[in-house]
Design an enzyme around this catalytic site. Structure first.
Site, PDB file in Angstrom:
ATOM      1  N   PRO A   1       0.802  -0.879  -0.213  1.00 45.28           N
ATOM      2  CA  PRO A   1       0.062  -0.138  -0.047  1.00 45.28           C
ATOM      3  C   PRO A   1       0.786   1.735   0.090  1.00 45.28           C
ATOM      4  O   PRO A   1       1.585   1.379   0.642  1.00 45.28           O
ATOM      5  CB  PRO A   1      -0.483   0.021   1.809  1.00 45.28           C
ATOM      6  CG  PRO A   1       0.010  -1.012   2.252  1.00 45.28           C
ATOM      7  CD  PRO A   1       0.867  -1.891   1.035  1.00 45.28           C
TER       8      PRO A   1
ATOM      9  N   GLY B   1       3.126   2.104   5.288  1.00 51.03           N
ATOM     10  CA  GLY B   1       4.158   2.388   6.946  1.00 51.03           C
ATOM     11  C   GLY B   1       4.921   1.407   6.196  1.00 51.03           C
ATOM     12  O   GLY B   1       5.791   0.726   7.449  1.00 51.03           O
ATOM     13  N   LEU B   2       4.377   0.204   5.011  1.00 56.51           N
ATOM     14  CA  LEU B   2       5.374  -0.524   5.053  1.00 56.51           C
ATOM     15  C   LEU B   2       6.563  -0.197   4.117  1.00 56.51           C
ATOM     16  O   LEU B   2       6.732  -1.695   3.288  1.00 56.51           O
ATOM     17  CB  LEU B   2       4.368  -1.477   4.165  1.00 56.51           C
ATOM     18  CG  LEU B   2       3.010  -2.394   4.983  1.00 56.51           C
ATOM     19  CD1 LEU B   2       1.995  -3.352   4.288  1.00 56.51           C
ATOM     20  CD2 LEU B   2       3.307  -2.332   6.589  1.00 56.51           C
ATOM     21  N   GLY B   3       6.609   0.837   3.373  1.00 55.76           N
ATOM     22  CA  GLY B   3       8.128   1.071   2.609  1.00 55.76           C
ATOM     23  C   GLY B   3       8.010   0.426   1.625  1.00 55.76           C
ATOM     24  O   GLY B   3       8.672   0.276   0.462  1.00 55.76           O
ATOM     25  N   SER B   4       6.743   1.153   0.653  1.00 53.12           N
ATOM     26  CA  SER B   4       6.540   0.760  -0.493  1.00 53.12           C
ATOM     27  C   SER B   4       7.365   1.902  -1.352  1.00 53.12           C
ATOM     28  O   SER B   4       7.686   1.228  -2.441  1.00 53.12           O
ATOM     29  CB  SER B   4       4.874   1.225  -0.594  1.00 53.12           C
ATOM     30  OG  SER B   4       4.783   1.961  -2.218  1.00 53.12           O
TER      31      SER B   4
ATOM     32  N   ALA C   1      10.372   2.812  -1.095  1.00 52.79           N
ATOM     33  CA  ALA C   1      11.883   2.289  -0.798  1.00 52.79           C
ATOM     34  C   ALA C   1      11.735   1.344  -1.665  1.00 52.79           C
ATOM     35  O   ALA C   1      12.820   0.731  -2.717  1.00 52.79           O
ATOM     36  CB  ALA C   1      12.380   2.065   0.477  1.00 52.79           C
TER      37      ALA C   1
ATOM     38  N   ASP D   1      14.587   1.650   5.984  1.00 53.71           N
ATOM     39  CA  ASP D   1      13.621   1.953   4.890  1.00 53.71           C
ATOM     40  C   ASP D   1      14.728   1.389   4.111  1.00 53.71           C
ATOM     41  O   ASP D   1      14.508   0.278   3.754  1.00 53.71           O
ATOM     42  CB  ASP D   1      12.865   2.301   4.665  1.00 53.71           C
ATOM     43  CG  ASP D   1      11.575   2.742   5.259  1.00 53.71           C
ATOM     44  OD1 ASP D   1      11.780   2.486   6.700  1.00 53.71           O
ATOM     45  OD2 ASP D   1      10.453   3.207   5.154  1.00 53.71           O
TER      46      ASP D   1
HETATM   47  C1  MEV Z   1       9.283   4.932   8.536  1.00 56.75           C
HETATM   48  O1  MEV Z   1       9.434   3.843   7.981  1.00 56.75           O
HETATM   49  C2  MEV Z   1      10.344   5.264  10.458  1.00 56.75           C
HETATM   50  C3  MEV Z   1      10.537   6.382  10.204  1.00 56.75           C
HETATM   51  O2  MEV Z   1      10.862   6.331  12.020  1.00 56.75           O
HETATM   52  C4  MEV Z   1      11.159   7.546   9.654  1.00 56.75           C
HETATM   53  C5  MEV Z   1      12.495   7.373   8.871  1.00 56.75           C
HETATM   54  O3  MEV Z   1      13.320   6.374   9.651  1.00 56.75           O
HETATM   55  O4  MEV Z   1      13.622   7.439   8.497  1.00 56.75           O
HETATM   56  C6  MEV Z   1       8.578   7.373  10.831  1.00 56.75           C
END
Ligand code: MEV
Length: 341
Positions: free
Chosen positions: A129, A133-136, A138, A180
């Site tokens: 998605p 927050g799952l690193g899409s 990267a 990430d």
């Molecule tokens: C993002 O996956 C994690 C955060 O800590 C941002 C980062 O580390 O760059 C929110």
């Protein structure tokens, strides 16, 4: 290398044989083939946001959810095209703006290999998605970079992939810690401290996570900026919260190394609590984590930037399906089970 189809796209003499700075018949051969590459997603187990401020964090790859790229040679003179239907159609490398993240990933890989713009179609598909927050971001960059390396007949060293993806992340995400790109490039569980090489985690006992999507997109750039604003207003309070997270991370690392998976649960809960105090949780994320705990999870927290995106729930293997069902029934867009080994 996956050889899918044979192409003979060039009419004249093979241009790569004379001019290609990394040279050789083998490489010229590689450039005529369709190749495929991919990159995994990731979850942060503990330590997001604090990791931007020099504290350690633990992250693991999600090998079953991937961004995939298929690179198909085009006739000579066609140029390079990135077909990314999920994120807005087809992009021409020659005309894409300098800061376009997909074009940037491809340009960085080509520049690293010393190659000119190729005649190539890069077809990108992602199971991750966007802004979840799952690193899409990267993962998409890593898959494109790997595809270019593979097409050029060069091994994609994780350290190089990580460094190139980080360049894209910096332009796109503001002040990324680098976690990430690192976990995605190495595709191994890591302990990460900003500016230091990753330490590969020793995991004495495999464990199960359920990853549930709140369905609320939340760009990491925005949550990182919100934490930065809070830190600028009240640095002492934020530093204390970051230190509290660092302690949880250290204890979690000990749990993983000694196989005390049950003890990891309360650490996830506590990390979620502190993330709430940092202002990056939300009523939906609090609700989903609570649902997971009530359904039998050992612990649960938001993962990644927060304010939306995904939560992770640590479960005993036999309870994973029950937890996933409870999360779906509570409104999660999806609930995905993964094993960390
Ligand atoms: C993002 O996956 C994690 C955060 O800590 C941002 C980062 O580390 O760059 C929110």
């Amino acid at each position: 290398m996956t050889h899918i189809r044979s192409y003979s796209p060039w009419k004249g003499p093979e241009p790569w044989l004379d001019t290609n700075p990394i040279g050789g018949v083998e490489i010229a051969q590689a450039m005529k083939e369709t190749v495929e590459a991919s990159a995994c997603g990731k979850v942060i187990l503990l330590g997001e946001h604090a990791v931007v401020y020099g504290r350690p964090a633990l992250a693991v790859p999600v090998c079953g959810l991937r961004a995939r790229v298929r690179a198909e040679p085009l006739p000579r003179g066609s140029g390079c095209w990135i077909e990314a239907t999920d994120v807005g159609g087809e992009i021409g490398l020659a005309t894409a703006p300098p800061e376009h993240p997909l074009a940037m990933a491809v340009r960085l890989a080509l520049a690293h290999l010393g190659l000119p713009e190729p005649d190539l179609r890069l077809i990108l598909r992602s199971e991750l998605p966007i802004a979840g927050g799952l690193g899409s971001g990267a993962a998409v960059s890593a898959a494109l970079i790997r595809a270019i390396f593979q097409w050029g007949g060069r091994p994609a060293d994780p350290e190089v992939v990580s460094a190139l993806v980080y360049e894209v992340e910096k332009r796109y995400h503001g002040t990324p810690s680098g976690i990430d790109n690192t976990v995605i490039a190495y595709e191994r569980p890591i302990r990460f401290v900003r500016g230091q090489p990753p330490v590969f985690l020793s995991i004495a006992r495999p464990f199960t996570l359920v990853i549930a999507d709140s369905g609320v997109p939340s760009p990491t750039r925005e949550t990182v900026a919100a934490v930065r604003a809070g830190w600028e207003r009240d640095p002492e309070r934020y530093e204390r919260l970051f230190d509290a997270i660092a302690e949880l991370v250290q204890e979690a690392e000990r749990c993983l190394a000694s196989g005390r998976i049950e003890d990891l649960g309360p650490l996830l809960d506590a990390n979620h609590q502190v993330l709430g105090e940092l202002g990056v949780s939300s009523p939906v994320l609090d609700h989903l984590t609570e649902i997971a705990r009530k359904a039998g999870a050992l612990g649960a927290k938001l993962t990644g930037g927060g304010r939306g995106g995904n939560i992770i729930a640590l479960t005993r293997p036999e309870q994973a399906e029950r937890v996933a069902q409870a999360l779906r029934a509570a409104g999660a867009r999806s609930a995905y089970r993964t094993e960390v080994v």
